[in-house]
Structure formats: C-alpha cells, structure tokens
Motif scaffolding. Structure first.
Motif, PDB file in Angstrom:
ATOM      1  N   PHE A 154       0.856  -1.217   0.000  1.00 52.31           N
ATOM      2  CA  PHE A 154       0.000   0.000   0.000  1.00 52.31           C
ATOM      3  C   PHE A 154       0.876   1.245   0.000  1.00 52.31           C
ATOM      4  CE2 PHE A 154      -3.877  -2.010   2.405  1.00 52.31           C
ATOM      5  CZ  PHE A 154      -4.277  -2.621   1.229  1.00 52.31           C
ATOM      6  N   ALA A 155       1.912   1.227   0.855  1.00 51.20           N
ATOM      7  CA  ALA A 155       2.759   2.432   1.002  1.00 51.20           C
ATOM      8  C   ALA A 155       3.508   2.738  -0.289  1.00 51.20           C
ATOM      9  CB  ALA A 155       3.754   2.215   2.143  1.00 51.20           C
ATOM     10  N   LYS A 156       3.749   1.690  -1.106  1.00 43.84           N
ATOM     11  CA  LYS A 156       4.505   1.896  -2.353  1.00 43.84           C
ATOM     12  C   LYS A 156       3.617   2.384  -3.487  1.00 43.84           C
ATOM     13  CE  LYS A 156       6.952  -1.811  -3.284  1.00 43.84           C
ATOM     14  NZ  LYS A 156       7.279  -3.263  -3.277  1.00 43.84           N
ATOM     15  N   ASP A 157       2.301   2.216  -3.306  1.00 41.95           N
ATOM     16  CA  ASP A 157       1.345   2.527  -4.386  1.00 41.95           C
ATOM     17  C   ASP A 157       1.046   4.024  -4.372  1.00 41.95           C
ATOM     18  OD1 ASP A 157      -2.117   1.500  -5.097  1.00 41.95           O
ATOM     19  OD2 ASP A 157      -0.744   2.937  -6.065  1.00 41.95           O
ATOM     20  N   ARG A 158       1.522   4.734  -5.397  1.00 35.57           N
ATOM     21  CA  ARG A 158       1.352   6.199  -5.426  1.00 35.57           C
ATOM     22  C   ARG A 158      -0.102   6.601  -5.513  1.00 35.57           C
ATOM     23  NH1 ARG A 158       5.843   9.466  -6.626  1.00 35.57           N
ATOM     24  NH2 ARG A 158       4.347  10.994  -7.296  1.00 35.57           N
ATOM     25  N   GLU A 159      -0.975   5.685  -5.950  1.00 40.27           N
ATOM     26  CA  GLU A 159      -2.417   6.009  -6.006  1.00 40.27           C
ATOM     27  C   GLU A 159      -3.043   5.871  -4.617  1.00 40.27           C
ATOM     28  OE1 GLU A 159      -1.427   6.879  -9.467  1.00 40.27           O
ATOM     29  OE2 GLU A 159      -3.522   7.221  -8.862  1.00 40.27           O
TER      30      GLU A 159
END
Ligand code: SDX
Length: 431
Positions: free
Chosen positions: A291-296
């Motif tokens: 989740f933390a890596k997902d820029r969206e």
C-alpha cells in the motif's frame, strides 16, 4: 576550496561567497543575490536552503550522526540526564555540579502554575486533544507574566526559559487528568524532572504511588533523544515567530502547533494507530508495505522517512534497543512491537524503500514504550513537545541573541493573473 560560487544567467554572472561550517558543510551566501540581479531562489519545503548559522545541533543524514553542542546523543544517553541536556543545549557547555544543581533547583521552583489556569481545563470539552490544550495554555502564560515577557530583556528571557521547561509537564499532566475525570496533582519538588512528571500523571488520591526509577530513567532518555534536531519544522516555526519579536510563550505555542502535524511530531501517535490497524487486519505487514509503495494509495508508513536521515535515524536505533528492555521490565508483551519489527524488516529489504532511502525515524518505536508505560496515544505528541522544549528555547535564544537577526520574510514567484479591470456584477458570467 573555492571561496565563491559563480551564478551565470542571461549573458551575465555573479560571484557569491561560499561559506563552510565547522563540519565542512558548505553554503552559497545569497544575501546579495536579489539586490544585484533582481533574481531570487525558489525552494519549496526548504530542502536545499539554510535559514541560519547555528552552533546548537549537528546532523549528518548520510552517516546517521546527531550531536548536541558536539556531544553525540549516544554519549549523552549513556552518561547524562534530561535536565543536564537542557542546560547544555541552552548554554552551550556541560554544567559543573554546582551550576547543574542551581539550574535544576530553579526549574523545580517554577513547576506550579497559577491556580486560575486550572479553570482553563473546565472550559475545554473532555475529549479535547491535549496538544490543543498545551498550545493554548502555553500561550496564555504570557498573560500571567505580563511583567516579564520582554524578549530583549535577559532577565525576562532567563525566567521565561525556566518557566517553560518547568511548567510544560504540569500543563501536560493537567490535560491528561482532566480528560479522565481525575483530580489534578500538584508538582512534587522533591522528585527529579521525569519522576515528578510521572507522579503528576499517574498518582491518584486514594492510593500510594511510587515512581519506578527504571521507568523514570527510560522517559528521561526519550526526552534526551527528542531534545533538539536543528531546523526541523517546529524549530523553524519558533525562530520565525520569534523573529517578529512576539513573546517567547507565543513563539513556543506556535512550535507546539507545528509539531502536532502527522508529518512531524504527530507521527508518533499515527504509528500506533497504523500498527493497531495492521494488527486488527491480521498482521499482514507485506500488504501494507505494498500500500505504502502505491502512489495512487494515500497510505504512508508512518514513522518512516526523513528529510535529512537517508541511512538511518540514530534515535530510532537507540529507542528500538530500549523497547525490549523496558517491555521486559514492565512484563509487557505488546504484539505491536512484533509487527513494528516485521514492518521494518520487510521495508528495509524492499527496493522501493531502499531507493527512496526510507528508514524508521524517531517516531517509529517511541510510541511502543510510551504505551507500555501507560500513556494514552493522544498524549504521545505532548511527550515529544516536553522533550523538544530545550531545543526550541535554545534556537529561539540563539536567534534573538544574533545582532544581525531580522524578521523572517521569504520572497515568492507570483504565478497568478496579470493586471485586469474590475467587472461590474451585471457583466459577470459563471466561469
Ligand atoms: C519528525 O525534520 C526533522 O528533523 C523532524 C524530526 C525532528 O526530530 O524534529 O525528525 C521529527 O518529524 C520525523 C518524521 C515523522 N513523520 C513521519 O513519520 C510521517 C511519514 N513520513 C513522511 O511523511 C515523510 O517521510 C517526511 C514528511 C518525514 C519527509 O518528507 P520529505 O522529506 O518531504 O519527503 P517526501 O514526502 O518528498 O518523500 C520522498 C519520497 C516520495 O515519493 P515520490 O513522490 O518521490 O515518488 O518518498 C516517499 C514519498 O511518496 N515517502 C514515503 C514515505 N515517506 C516518504 N512513502 C511511503 N511511506 C512513507 N512514510
């Protein structure tokens, strides 16, 4: 090394002085830039901009170094105590035994607040966040000490510094006691700083309460680790507000508000909420790292990342090492500590976090210890403020003592509408 930097623009150029600090950090002094070129610099978030020269704290973000007046935090945690670190940050040198005794005695003798201040707490709703109370009551101190708030009077400055270090623990404990409907405790001047705070926080009238010296020592260490951090958001706030020559209580109250934000000191509270959420969701840390890596996805790993530290935050390492010791001493087995360690392990081996140089910061493990001691989550940032008080005061004093100190007033680049005429109402159309 070069003494000047050449800036070329259009078909012109200007030579500006290059200055070098005691740790060989270098800066271009751009004081003459606009006057000579009509050009200003632009640096949103000030990631590349030094606001001042300072002798207080040195950070090396690549090597994970943090020193207060030249002494490493590791050395100070090993050998010092919070009140001695307060003296060191504010006065620049380690005190003699006699000077430390006098300094500590002065602080003990300023821990009480005016009885009228106790009425403030009745006026706030019981669910009020303690940071709202802290900033309000600290600012109100200027009302109770009207005769000694001149920021250019050395005697007023000295007593205000004692009052702020001393009273912030009383003010903090009052907001906690009010929120749980318990009677307020007066300070006990026979106790050391951290023991006195724990006593005011957790004593109840119907039982004896003995402060556990190991817990007081742990809290004292956490205060040392939070004591200063050069030009962070809240310290830059105390300098900027102080530069208008507002009184010191107003400047510190503004710093408390800046610290409250979840990107800054408010993160320690958000870390625990995040860990509790992950725990409730089955403890799948890999899912939240993704989740933390997902820029969206707006989700951030709270307690991770730092503007300056790009290898590790030395404070996080020290606090992590104390977690096991203190939780074992307290007989606390907190599943959130296991989740935090797993989160760190997964993130530090993930290319996204390695590439962006995201490591646990001071807020990542501190809440685990606060929780084990018994502090409610919404008090965590208040604890950060208690620790950071000497740093704010040292920087305020350094700024006010600078004969070249001027009001802080950054420039901008205007990108709005160029000049246009007023449009009478009957001629306006919905845009
Ligand atoms: C404190 O300044 C100080 O010294 C502060 C402090 C002190 O003692 O005073 O050390 C105390 O405030 C510690 C920080 C506590 N805050 C948090 O833990 C909140 C989570 N961290 C982030 O909000 C962030 O890391 C900051 C605010 C701490 C730093 O922000 P920066 O330096 O402006 O970095 P950034 O937001 O531009 O992030 C750089 C990149 C971005 O990706 P891209 O846009 O380049 O693709 O890293 C990513 C960010 O998306 N990123 C994170 C992340 N932090 C940054 N991704 C996931 N999780 C994170 N926590």
């Amino acid at each position: 090394m070069d003494k000047t930097a050449k800036i070329s623009y259009d078909d012109k150029s200007i030579d500006l002085p290059l200055i070098t600090g005691t740790e060989n950090e270098r800066a271009i002094d751009i004081a003459a830039l606009r006057g000579s070129t009509k050009i200003v610099t632009l640096d949103p978030g000030y990631g590349n901009t030094g606001s001042c020269k300072s002798e207080i704290t040195y950070i090396d973000g690549e090597k994970g170094i943090l020193r207060y007046r030249g002494y490493s935090v590791e050395d100070l945690c090993e050998n010092s105590n919070f009140i001695e670190v307060c003296y060191l940050l504010i006065h620049g040198e380690l005190p003699t035994a006699e000077t430390l005794e006098q300094f500590s005695h002065k602080i003990s003798n300023h821990t009480m607040v005016h009885e009228d201040i106790r009425k403030f707490y009745d006026a706030f709703p019981s669910h009020a966040h303690p940071m709202a109370l802290l900033s309000s009551v600290v600012c109100s101190l200027s009302v109770f000490y009207q005769d000694s708030i001149n920021p250019t009077d050395p005697n007023d400055v000295e007593i205000s510094i004692f009052r702020l270090i001393a009273k912030i623990t009383t003010i903090a404990s009052y907001s906690y006691k009010t929120s749980i409907g318990q009677p307020l405790n007066y300070p006990d001047n026979s106790l050391d700083y951290s023991s006195n705070f724990l006593n005011m926080m957790f004593r109840i009238p119907c039982e004896d309460y003995e402060v556990d010296p190991d817990i007081a020592k742990a809290l004292d260490l956490l205060f040392i680790l939070h004591a200063d951090h050069e030009q962070n958001c809240s310290t830059s706030t105390v300098r900027l507000v102080g530069s208008s020559q507002a009184n010191i209580f107003a400047a510190v109250s503004a710093a408390i508000c800046a610290l409250w934000g979840p990107r800054h000191g408010g993160a320690n509270q958000e870390v625990i909420k995040m860990l509790e959420w992950i725990n409730k969701d089955g403890g799948n840390v890999k899912k939240y790292v993704e989740f933390a890596k997902d820029r969206e996805n707006p989700f951030r790993l709270m307690g991770f990342g730092h503007r300056v530290y790009k290898n590790f935050d030395p404070r996080a390492r020290i606090i992590k090492s104390y977690c096991d010791k203190i939780l074992n001493k307290l007989g606390v087995n907190d599943p959130l500590l296991d989740i935090a360690k797993q989160l760190e392990e997964v993130a530090l081996n993930d290319d996204y976090f390695k590439e962006k140089k995201l490591y646990p910061n001071v807020d990542f493990y501190s809440g685990i210890i606060y929780r084990a001691i018994g502090f409610p989550v919404d008090m965590f940032t208040v604890l950060f403020a208690i620790g950071r008080m000497p740093g704010w005061l040292a920087h305020w004093k350094e700024m006010m003592s600078d004969p070249k100190s001027k009001i802080g007033r950054p420039r901008q680049i205007y990108t709005g509408s160029t000049e246009r005429k007023y449009i009478p109402m009957h001629k306006r159309t919905e845009s």
